[in-house]
Write a protein that holds these residues in place. Structure first.
Motif, mmCIF file in Angstrom:
data_model
loop_
_atom_site.group_PDB
_atom_site.id
_atom_site.type_symbol
_atom_site.label_atom_id
_atom_site.label_comp_id
_atom_site.label_asym_id
_atom_site.label_seq_id
_atom_site.Cartn_x
_atom_site.Cartn_y
_atom_site.Cartn_z
ATOM 1 N N GLU A 18 -10.364 0.843 8.003
ATOM 2 C CA GLU A 18 -11.235 1.982 7.697
ATOM 3 C C GLU A 18 -12.168 1.640 6.539
ATOM 4 O O GLU A 18 -13.372 1.937 6.572
ATOM 5 C CB GLU A 18 -10.380 3.199 7.346
ATOM 6 C CG GLU A 18 -11.159 4.451 6.996
ATOM 7 C CD GLU A 18 -12.003 4.996 8.149
ATOM 8 O OE1 GLU A 18 -12.997 5.693 7.867
ATOM 9 O OE2 GLU A 18 -11.674 4.719 9.313
ATOM 10 N N SER B 184 -0.798 -1.741 5.465
ATOM 11 C CA SER B 184 -2.144 -1.963 4.941
ATOM 12 C C SER B 184 -3.227 -1.958 6.009
ATOM 13 O O SER B 184 -4.389 -1.663 5.716
ATOM 14 C CB SER B 184 -2.204 -3.316 4.204
ATOM 15 O OG SER B 184 -1.300 -3.361 3.133
ATOM 16 N N ASN C 225 0.841 -1.194 0.000
ATOM 17 C CA ASN C 225 0.000 0.000 0.000
ATOM 18 C C ASN C 225 0.881 1.251 0.000
ATOM 19 O O ASN C 225 1.067 1.892 1.023
ATOM 20 C CB ASN C 225 -0.935 -0.010 1.214
ATOM 21 C CG ASN C 225 -1.951 1.110 1.177
ATOM 22 O OD1 ASN C 225 -2.341 1.562 0.097
ATOM 23 N ND2 ASN C 225 -2.383 1.573 2.329
ATOM 24 N N ASP D 22 -4.319 -0.217 8.719
ATOM 25 C CA ASP D 22 -5.190 0.910 9.053
ATOM 26 C C ASP D 22 -6.146 1.233 7.914
ATOM 27 O O ASP D 22 -7.340 1.468 8.133
ATOM 28 C CB ASP D 22 -4.355 2.147 9.405
ATOM 29 C CG ASP D 22 -3.601 1.971 10.718
ATOM 30 O OD1 ASP D 22 -3.950 1.050 11.487
ATOM 31 O OD2 ASP D 22 -2.661 2.747 10.966
ATOM 32 N N ALA D 23 -5.632 1.236 6.677
ATOM 33 C CA ALA D 23 -6.463 1.563 5.523
ATOM 34 C C ALA D 23 -7.575 0.531 5.334
ATOM 35 O O ALA D 23 -8.723 0.875 5.021
ATOM 36 C CB ALA D 23 -5.606 1.644 4.263
#
Length: 244
Positions: free
Chosen positions: A199, A193, A93, A195-196
């Protein structure tokens, strides 16, 4: 009768996560399975757990020589291959200004070149078996945009699936792709990757991350004779993400 009785399968990236889920289900459904991965300790432990119908081979999916060894050892142990699940892959990411050439070539080698090598390597064995099924694990990012590098390779897997399917269908070899959304595996826990993805999960219509077994059930269908007329198609398992 189990759904995979008589099937000889190779599953790459099979030591943990989604791959291990596929391995367990395949053995439970009657297949003999070769588990391949670079994670030797975890892969061998899984093979030991599952017994005589599972075998682990340490395997760098980016090397043609390793693929030749895997196919030969599978035939020696169990017989000609009639199922391949190209499951091995990595995520990344980074934006286009952060990703290096080295990063980019690595993700292409693991996510894309490995699929090409896998298909090419198993075809002669599947021809001996008078047919087979190749299941390529792509992603919803093989259908819609996402991170640079990862998205590129997953679109490539989708296209490769169609090209190979057209060339191999007359030999009785079916090739299809599976496009998972957000799945609960070690990959989504990676530092760049996690946290993204957490969310993003808030916006999934199903309002949850999928279990690996929910992808496995689809892979099982494609490996089995139940999908005998499925050729060159995309199968999406994403909780409704791409339907929005």
């Amino acid at each position: 009768m189990s759904r995979l009785d008589g099937k000889i399968a190779i599953i790459t990236g099979g030591a943990r996560g989604m791959g291990a889920s596929h391995v367990r289900k395949f053995v439970a459904e009657g297949a003999k399975v070769v588990i391949t991965d670079i994670l030797e300790e975890e892969g061998q432990a899984l093979a030991n757990e599952l017994g005589e119908n599972a075998k682990f081979i340490k395997h760098d999916v980016t090397k043609a020589s390793d693929w030749e060894t895997v196919v030969t050892e599978t035939e020696n142990a169990f017989g000609p291959v009639n199922v391949l699940v190209n499951n091995a892959g990595i995520s990344m990411n980074k934006n286009i200004m952060e990703i290096t050439e080295e990063d980019y070539r690595r993700i292409v080698d693991i996510n894309q070149i490995s699929v090409f090598l896998g298909i090419k390597s198993v075809v002669p064995s599947m021809q001996k078996a008078e047919g087979g099924s190749i299941v390529n694990i792509s992603s919803i990012n093989g259908l819609v945009g996402g991170a640079i590098g990862y998205t590129d390779t997953k679109f490539a897997v989708r296209g490769m699936t169609k090209a190979a399917a057209l060339q191999l269908a007359s030999s009785g070899i079916r090739v299809n792709s599976v496009h998972p959304g957000v799945i609960e595996t070690p990959m989504i826990a990676q530092g760049d990757s996690k946290d993204a993805i957490q969310e993003f999960a808030k916006y999934i219509p199903n309002r949850r991350i999928a279990k690996p077994e929910e992808v496995t059930n689809l892979v099982l269908f494609l490996a089995s004779d139940d999908s005998s007329y499925c050729v060159g198609s995309e199968f999406v398992v994403d909780g409704g993400i791409t339907a929005q």
